[in-house]
Design an enzyme around this catalytic site. Structure first.
Site, mmCIF file in Angstrom:
data_model
loop_
_atom_site.group_PDB
_atom_site.id
_atom_site.type_symbol
_atom_site.label_atom_id
_atom_site.label_comp_id
_atom_site.label_asym_id
_atom_site.label_seq_id
_atom_site.Cartn_x
_atom_site.Cartn_y
_atom_site.Cartn_z
ATOM 1 N N GLU A 91 0.836 -1.196 0.000
ATOM 2 C CA GLU A 91 0.000 0.000 0.000
ATOM 3 C C GLU A 91 0.873 1.249 0.000
ATOM 4 O O GLU A 91 1.865 1.340 0.731
ATOM 5 C CB GLU A 91 -0.898 -0.018 1.238
ATOM 6 N N SER A 98 21.421 -0.908 33.872
ATOM 7 C CA SER A 98 21.263 -0.880 35.327
ATOM 8 C C SER A 98 21.454 -2.228 35.994
ATOM 9 O O SER A 98 21.575 -2.301 37.210
ATOM 10 C CB SER A 98 19.865 -0.363 35.680
ATOM 11 N N CYS A 100 -5.650 -3.259 1.964
ATOM 12 C CA CYS A 100 -5.396 -3.299 3.401
ATOM 13 C C CYS A 100 -6.654 -3.464 4.251
ATOM 14 O O CYS A 100 -7.183 -4.569 4.376
ATOM 15 C CB CYS A 100 -4.598 -2.065 3.820
ATOM 16 N N LYS A 143 -9.352 3.207 -2.595
ATOM 17 C CA LYS A 143 -9.665 2.446 -1.399
ATOM 18 C C LYS A 143 -11.064 2.802 -0.906
ATOM 19 O O LYS A 143 -11.445 3.977 -0.887
ATOM 20 C CB LYS A 143 -8.624 2.746 -0.320
#
EC number: 6.3.5.1
Length: 764
Positions: free
Chosen positions: A84, A415, A233, A172
């Site tokens: 896309e 750490s 999509c 789309k």
């Protein structure tokens, strides 16, 4: 015979609109049906791909598109599908730079508000022209993604072309407008189902294609041998996807161009949707996707695939450092027709479906002589475990960020706890993937790593050696730090090979506190020394903030001190649960350039670290996992840690994950969360305990929500992320007492307790 494609097209590639399906699929001038059927091809080779595109990287994105088409043609494909909006503002300088007239074309999923710029429209038009003009795109149907402005309205479109002719522009119809996506900000969905109209090409394209107009809208392509339909999509995820009606109307090849990002445990849903689509309706389904970091918090995770009749025939990688990945499969169209023939319910529905407009294309995906052409075999989809997804996805995201930012490496405050250890392991995983990619012959990765280390002849072979070049770790001790955490940090650094620094921040902390005392005449004390909560918290925060300042100083100058060029990106290591609650100091080491674990829960991070113990052979992580999580900001008790994270928070990390999912995914407020937890925890907690836990969470969450406004950009991996940038949009100034909501909870608790007392009395 082919009942899918509709009327035969003309002998040129000029598109025309057909009348719908017919019973015979022979091209003009073909021999009678019986004679031609014996030699007519039915096996098609199709290609889909995953591309690592980057917003506004004009030249690089164009070259990746062309490379994917070249690979597809080399493998015999006659149709190539791309992701896309793949053009992503690519540009070819040789193309005319005249301003577009009338309708415009833009491009780029990660461009966001750059869509509003005229430059974006201009450069996108130029790249479409470059693709049309390139000899690489000849003799293959190319399906590329780009926004198109039609009648002053922007649409997210597929532009399908063949031999310098645009066949169809398909907009789309369902836009993604939730979570990380805001498509309605820039685009409008095409709402006219099964309708097309004329799109007038800009002059620079008219001169190239010799076309004045092309079809624009919801139509399908009818080639000599089959019928092809597109969805984009989000349309795959809708309740009634376009492929349903297209398949009933005789479409045999469905294509889906996606821009789908990685979320832990999401791959199953994507694969299930595709296999179910072709299982119910038959057909070939191609899915293309973007991959990599486009310059934002998301990582697009590839997983391109080719399926037919409910089975997978080609699987792309979910995570890799390859910028271009092309999948091809050779499949028999007759397998679709025979599969559909026996589904009577499908055929009854097909007899009633409204036809799609058809764009006739005088081109075949199959060859006449394909009898001996081997077809692809179905495969079993291979999934990664969540821990494996963590080991690969954020590591690839780190690599894209490093090479595209043109920095020389990373700086990580280490750490000795699980979070910073997990971040170090991700950097090591990145180095491992780089070495493996170079070993496989990936020249792009080799060129990038040589640029990063500033050595033109360098070839990485050992991930530990590479880690020593690109990762600097630093243990910043204070008088409240234990020897155990110092040892764990040092041992892990040795095992992954990072350049490790040990230093003490006490002089800086004492100077700042001394300055405050000098100005005010007051000396704050820790709680264990008789100080108030305010004093105690302030003394913890000053240590944390000093570490952030020190981290950036060393990130800028540590390579300089070693005679090496460049600077380092500072890595943060706050997990999603701590961010949700706000269990961090604003502008401490959680403030960094990027955070690869900021979207991952503590529970998943522990599983990932355990995976690293075994897969990367890092025994130092065993002691990290065994130790309690602690900030080490308060004085030690007899040299031992006296402060733990879960005690400070007043809740466990496991509980935090539950709260996070209920708050974001289940969309519960305080009262609804209380109601759900009553059932979830009924065997372990009384109603009063559940109420207290919910009130404690919402009080602390709302009190600290302001910290999300300055949260370091983090890899998005979890669907309950509190990222304030665009995923979790909420106020950051709350009434932290929640009077109405908490009163509703209290009333419900009293009612439940009264009911329980009555039940006990009746038993007595």
């Amino acid at each position: 015979m082919d009942g899918a494609r509709g009327p035969a097209g003309p002998s040129t590639c000029v598109p025309e609109l057909g009348d719908g399906p017919t019973c015979l699929g022979l091209g003009r001038g073909a021999a009678p049906a019986k004679a031609s059927a014996a030699r007519m091809g039915r096996k098609v080779t199709v290609a889909t791909c995953a591309l690592n595109q980057w917003a506004l990287d004009f030249e690089g994105n164009l070259q990746r598109i062309l490379k994917s088409i070249e690979i597809a043609k080399h493998r015999g494909a006659r149709y190539r599908l791309g992701p896309e909006l793949e053009i992503w503002d690519t540009i070819q300088p040789a193309v005319s730079s005249s301003k577009p007239q009338g309708s415009h074309v833009a491009a780029g999923y990660g461009c966001w508000d750059h869509y509003y710029e005229s430059d974006t429209l201009l450069h996108s038009l130029q790249v479409l022209a470059a693709l049309l003009e390139s000899p690489v795109t000849q003799d293959i149907i190319c399906d590329v993604g780009m926004p198109v402005m039609h009648r002053n309205v922007r649409y997210n479109c597929r532009v399908i072309f063949l031999n310098r002719k645009i066949l169809l522009i398909r907009p789309k119809m369902a836009l993604a407008n939730e979570g990380n996506y805001r498509e309605l900000r820039w685009f409008t969905p095409w709402s006219r189902s099964r309708q097309t109209e004329e799109y007038f090409l800009p002059r620079m394209l008219q001169d190239l294609t010799k076309q004045e107009t092309v079809p624009f809208g919801d139509a399908v392509l009818s080639t000599r041998d089959t019928c092809i339909g597109s969805e984009i999509c989000e349309e795959l995820w809708t309740p009634h996807s376009p492929h349903v009606d297209m398949g009933l109307d005789g479409v045999e090849i469905f294509t889906n161009a996606s821009g789908s990002h990685h979320v832990l445990r999401k791959a199953h849903a994507r694969v299930d949707l595709v296999t179910m689509a072709t299982s119910k309706n038959g057909g070939i389904y191609l899915l293309a996707n973007q991959k990599g970091c486009d310059g934002d918090r998301l990582y697009y995770d590839g997983c391109a695939l080719i399926a037919m009749n409910g089975s997978i025939f080609a699987q792309g990688s979910q995570f890799s450092l390859d910028d271009v990945e092309v999948l091809t499969a050779t499949l028999d169209l007759e397998d679709i027709r025979s599969y559909r023939a026996e589904i009577s319910s499908r055929n009854l529905a097909a007899s009633r479906v409204s036809p799609y407009p058809r764009v006739k294309v005088d081109f075949a995906l199959s060859c006449h002589e394909d009898l001996l052409e081997p077809v692809s075999e179905p495969i079993e989809w291979k999934y990664h475990s969540p821990a494996e997804e963590i080991s690969l996805g954020p590591a690839c995201w780190l690599w894209d960020f490093l090479r595209r930012s043109r920095q020389a490496g990373f700086f990580l405050p280490l750490s000795g706890g699980v979070d910073s250890a997990a971040t170090a392991c991700l950097a090591y995983s990145m180095c491992l993937q780089v070495c493996e990619a170079v070993k496989r012959g990936n020249l792009e990765v080799l060129a990038d790593v040589r640029t990063i280390v500033n050595q033109p002849s360098y070839t990485p072979q050992d991930p530990r050696e590479l880690c020593g070049r690109v990762l600097t770790t630093c243990y910043m001790a204070s008088e409240n730090s234990s020897q155990e955490t110092c040892d764990r940090a040092r041992e892990l650094a040795q095992q992954i090979g990072s350049h490790h620094i040990g230093l003490r921040i006490d002089p800086v902390v004492k100077a700042l506190v001394g300055l405050f005392s000098l100005v005010t005449g007051a000396s704050p004390r820790f709680a264990v020394h008789g100080g108030s909560d305010r004093e105690n918290l302030a003394l913890q925060n000053v240590q944390a903030r000093v570490r952030m300042v020190v981290a950036y100083l060393f990130a800028q100058l540590s390579l300089w001190s070693r005679g090496a060029p460049g600077g380092l990106l500072v890595l943060g290591s706050t997990n999603v649960d701590e961010s949700l609650l706000g269990y961090l100091t604003k502008y401490d080491c959680s403030s960094a350039d990027i955070n690869p674990i900021g979207g991952i829960s503590k529970t998943d991070l522990r599983a990932f670290v355990q995976l690293c113990v075994e897969r990367f052979q890092l025994p130092a992580l065993q002691s990290v996992l065994a130790a309690p999580a602690t900030a080490e900001l308060e004085p030690l008790a007899h040299g031992r840690v006296s402060q733990t994270d879960e005690e400070d928070m007043g809740m466990t990390y496991m509980e935090l994950s539950v709260y996070g999912r209920l708050r974001k995914i289940a969309k519960t407020g305080p009262y609804s969360m209380f109601c759900k937890l009553l059932d979830m925890w009924k065997g372990t907690c009384a109603p009063r305990q559940v109420a207290d836990k919910v009130k404690r969470f919402f009080s602390k969450y709302s009190m600290n929500r302001h910290k999300m406004t300055t949260l370091t950009p983090a890899y998005h991996a979890e669907s309950y992320s509190p990222d304030d940038n665009r995923f979790d949009l909420r106020p950051f100034l709350y009434n932290t007492r929640w009077p109405w909501q908490f009163r509703c909870i209290e009333n419900q608790v009293l009612q439940l307790e009264g009911t329980q007392r009555q039940e006990l009395d009746s038993v007595d």
